[in-house]
Motif scaffolding. Structure first.
Motif, PDB file in Angstrom:
ATOM      1  N   ALA A  14       0.839  -1.204   0.000  1.00 31.44           N
ATOM      2  CA  ALA A  14       0.000   0.000   0.000  1.00 31.44           C
ATOM      3  C   ALA A  14       0.869   1.247   0.000  1.00 31.44           C
ATOM      4  N   LEU A  15       1.952   1.213   0.754  1.00 33.61           N
ATOM      5  CA  LEU A  15       2.876   2.342   0.790  1.00 33.61           C
ATOM      6  C   LEU A  15       3.508   2.576  -0.585  1.00 33.61           C
ATOM      7  N   CYS A  16       3.799   1.495  -1.306  1.00 31.84           N
ATOM      8  CA  CYS A  16       4.391   1.614  -2.638  1.00 31.84           C
ATOM      9  C   CYS A  16       3.434   2.295  -3.618  1.00 31.84           C
ATOM     10  N   TYR A  17       2.128   2.134  -3.418  1.00 29.01           N
ATOM     11  CA  TYR A  17       1.163   2.747  -4.331  1.00 29.01           C
ATOM     12  C   TYR A  17       1.155   4.271  -4.220  1.00 29.01           C
ATOM     13  N   VAL A  18       1.516   4.788  -3.046  1.00 28.96           N
ATOM     14  CA  VAL A  18       1.368   6.220  -2.789  1.00 28.96           C
ATOM     15  C   VAL A  18       2.231   7.059  -3.728  1.00 28.96           C
ATOM     16  N   VAL A  19       3.229   6.445  -4.346  1.00 31.54           N
ATOM     17  CA  VAL A  19       4.060   7.174  -5.305  1.00 31.54           C
ATOM     18  C   VAL A  19       3.215   7.723  -6.455  1.00 31.54           C
ATOM     19  N   GLY A  20       2.033   7.149  -6.650  1.00 29.15           N
ATOM     20  CA  GLY A  20       1.129   7.650  -7.688  1.00 29.15           C
ATOM     21  C   GLY A  20       0.722   9.099  -7.476  1.00 29.15           C
ATOM     22  N   ALA A  21       0.798   9.567  -6.224  1.00 34.66           N
ATOM     23  CA  ALA A  21       0.451  10.962  -5.944  1.00 34.66           C
ATOM     24  C   ALA A  21       1.421  11.939  -6.595  1.00 34.66           C
ATOM     25  N   LEU A  22       2.619  11.479  -6.957  1.00 40.69           N
ATOM     26  CA  LEU A  22       3.637  12.359  -7.521  1.00 40.69           C
ATOM     27  C   LEU A  22       3.563  12.471  -9.041  1.00 40.69           C
ATOM     28  N   LEU A  23       2.797  11.604  -9.680  1.00 35.14           N
ATOM     29  CA  LEU A  23       2.773  11.576 -11.146  1.00 35.14           C
ATOM     30  C   LEU A  23       2.403  12.910 -11.791  1.00 35.14           C
ATOM     31  N   PRO A  24       1.436  13.663 -11.250  1.00 38.18           N
ATOM     32  CA  PRO A  24       1.077  14.922 -11.912  1.00 38.18           C
ATOM     33  C   PRO A  24       2.179  15.976 -11.888  1.00 38.18           C
ATOM     34  N   PHE A  25       3.230  15.758 -11.110  1.00 35.04           N
ATOM     35  CA  PHE A  25       4.278  16.765 -10.961  1.00 35.04           C
ATOM     36  C   PHE A  25       5.519  16.490 -11.816  1.00 35.04           C
ATOM     37  N   PHE A  26       5.552  15.335 -12.491  1.00 33.05           N
ATOM     38  CA  PHE A  26       6.757  14.965 -13.235  1.00 33.05           C
ATOM     39  C   PHE A  26       6.390  14.472 -14.636  1.00 33.05           C
ATOM     40  N   LYS A  27       7.146  14.944 -15.618  1.00 32.61           N
ATOM     41  CA  LYS A  27       7.004  14.440 -16.988  1.00 32.61           C
ATOM     42  C   LYS A  27       8.207  13.605 -17.411  1.00 32.61           C
ATOM     43  N   ARG A  28       9.257  13.612 -16.607  1.00 35.07           N
ATOM     44  CA  ARG A  28      10.436  12.792 -16.885  1.00 35.07           C
ATOM     45  C   ARG A  28      11.027  12.335 -15.550  1.00 35.07           C
ATOM     46  N   GLY A  29      11.879  11.304 -15.633  1.00 37.76           N
ATOM     47  CA  GLY A  29      12.549  10.831 -14.435  1.00 37.76           C
ATOM     48  C   GLY A  29      11.809   9.692 -13.744  1.00 37.76           C
ATOM     49  N   PRO A  30      12.288   9.275 -12.575  1.00 40.76           N
ATOM     50  CA  PRO A  30      11.748   8.083 -11.916  1.00 40.76           C
ATOM     51  C   PRO A  30      10.312   8.221 -11.421  1.00 40.76           C
ATOM     52  N   PHE A  31       9.817   9.458 -11.274  1.00 40.96           N
ATOM     53  CA  PHE A  31       8.454   9.640 -10.756  1.00 40.96           C
ATOM     54  C   PHE A  31       7.444   9.975 -11.851  1.00 40.96           C
ATOM     55  N   ALA A  32       7.877   9.962 -13.110  1.00 37.95           N
ATOM     56  CA  ALA A  32       6.928  10.129 -14.208  1.00 37.95           C
ATOM     57  C   ALA A  32       6.113   8.844 -14.365  1.00 37.95           C
ATOM     58  N   TRP A  33       5.023   8.897 -15.155  1.00 35.38           N
ATOM     59  CA  TRP A  33       4.159   7.714 -15.242  1.00 35.38           C
ATOM     60  C   TRP A  33       4.819   6.536 -15.956  1.00 35.38           C
ATOM     61  N   ASN A  34       5.969   6.777 -16.605  1.00 35.52           N
ATOM     62  CA  ASN A  34       6.719   5.663 -17.207  1.00 35.52           C
ATOM     63  C   ASN A  34       8.047   5.434 -16.499  1.00 35.52           C
ATOM     64  N   GLY A  35       8.229   6.025 -15.317  1.00 38.39           N
ATOM     65  CA  GLY A  35       9.501   5.971 -14.614  1.00 38.39           C
ATOM     66  C   GLY A  35       9.651   4.774 -13.695  1.00 38.39           C
ATOM     67  N   LEU A  36      10.827   4.686 -13.087  1.00 37.60           N
ATOM     68  CA  LEU A  36      11.152   3.551 -12.220  1.00 37.60           C
ATOM     69  C   LEU A  36      10.178   3.414 -11.061  1.00 37.60           C
ATOM     70  N   PHE A  37       9.897   4.527 -10.386  1.00 33.47           N
ATOM     71  CA  PHE A  37       8.981   4.481  -9.244  1.00 33.47           C
ATOM     72  C   PHE A  37       7.539   4.725  -9.680  1.00 33.47           C
ATOM     73  N   GLY A  38       7.368   5.675 -10.600  1.00 35.39           N
ATOM     74  CA  GLY A  38       6.019   6.012 -11.027  1.00 35.39           C
ATOM     75  C   GLY A  38       5.275   4.862 -11.660  1.00 35.39           C
ATOM     76  N   PHE A  39       5.986   4.065 -12.479  1.00 39.07           N
ATOM     77  CA  PHE A  39       5.325   2.933 -13.137  1.00 39.07           C
ATOM     78  C   PHE A  39       5.804   1.585 -12.630  1.00 39.07           C
ATOM     79  N   TRP A  40       7.110   1.335 -12.691  1.00 41.20           N
ATOM     80  CA  TRP A  40       7.613  -0.015 -12.430  1.00 41.20           C
ATOM     81  C   TRP A  40       7.375  -0.465 -10.998  1.00 41.20           C
ATOM     82  N   LEU A  41       7.624   0.407 -10.024  1.00 39.37           N
ATOM     83  CA  LEU A  41       7.379   0.026  -8.625  1.00 39.37           C
ATOM     84  C   LEU A  41       5.897  -0.233  -8.404  1.00 39.37           C
TER      85      LEU A  41
END
Length: 238
Positions: free
Chosen positions: A177-204
């Motif tokens: 459940a804690l891992c899902y919370v990274v979804g809250a950051l997606l609207p703030f990033f278009k590149r990097g690990p927190f974008a919707w195709n990034g390491l944390f944004g998507f893969w985690l």
């Protein structure tokens, strides 16, 4: 307890995971997800060029998402064994499953709409709607968060000599459940690990979600088979 019906519902979780992967990743070919930095004209070109495969793949995805309901109902049935009367955590888990269904169904039909008349839709409009679909599909984490928390709390509240679910699964629910919370950051990033195709944004998020699905499928099937027989439908179920 109709064990055969419960097993059918539990196995729908595995079918959900397979069809989802085949639909959006296999047929539509969106693995990794589309780049958030794609220009509007590139988004339009993609939907025009791959119109048929997108329609087929996303139609499979739209069908797959409804299997989350019977899967969650099978989990709820096991959680009610733990809670007894007034099983509010089981009810919360099942209700939150609807949010997850719509987090997949809504973007599915946005993508299908984009592939319906891609030659007539302005590229800028297509880009914004594609953004909406991906932000919903990858980043709409609150329903899954609630589902995991309710499931984990119910599992850890099981004080019976033979727990329905293993106790460690309750802690795994909290961790994922804690891992899902990274979804809250997606609207703030278009590149990097927190974008919707990034390491944390998507893969985690994807590994956590599919991991939870497989864990809950396996342990729910085992819980159904290990349940005390209380009627003819449970005897000999497999």
């Amino acid at each position: 307890m109709n064990a055969r019906a419960q097993l059918l519902c539990a196995h729908s979780g595995l079918l959900f995971a397979v069809l989802m992967g085949v639909g959006i990743f296999g047929i539509a070919g969106w693995l990794p997800p589309l780049d958030p930095l794609l220009a509007a004209t590139d988004v339009a070109t993609l939907f025009q060029r791959d119109q048929l495969r997108i329609r087929i793949g996303i139609s499979v995805l739209a069908l797959a998402c409804v299997l989350w309901w019977p899967f969650s109902a099978a989990i709820a049935a096991q959680l009610r064994r733990i809670e007894g009367r007034g099983a509010v955590l089981a009810a919360t888990q099942l209700a939150s499953a609807s949010g997850t269904v719509f987090a997949v169904m809504i973007p599915s039909y946005v993508w299908l709409a984009l592939s319906y008349r891609p030659d007539l839709t302005p590229p800028g409009t297509m880009q914004v709607l594609n953004d909406l679909a991906w932000l919903s599909f990858v980043g709409m984490y609150p329903p899954a968060l609630v589902q995991n928390l309710a499931t984990g709390l119910a599992i850890l509240g099981d004080e019976s000599p033979r727990p329905v679910y293993p106790r460690w699964l309750g802690f795994v629910n909290f961790w994922l459940a804690l891992c899902y919370v990274v979804g809250a950051l997606l609207p703030f990033f278009k590149r990097g690990p927190f974008a919707w195709n990034g390491l944390f944004g998507f893969w985690l998020a994807a590994v956590s979600f599919f991991g939870w699905t497989l864990l809950m499928w396996r342990t729910t099937v085992r819980a159904i088979r290990d349940a005390p027989a209380d009627g003819p439908d449970t005897a000999g179920a497999s």
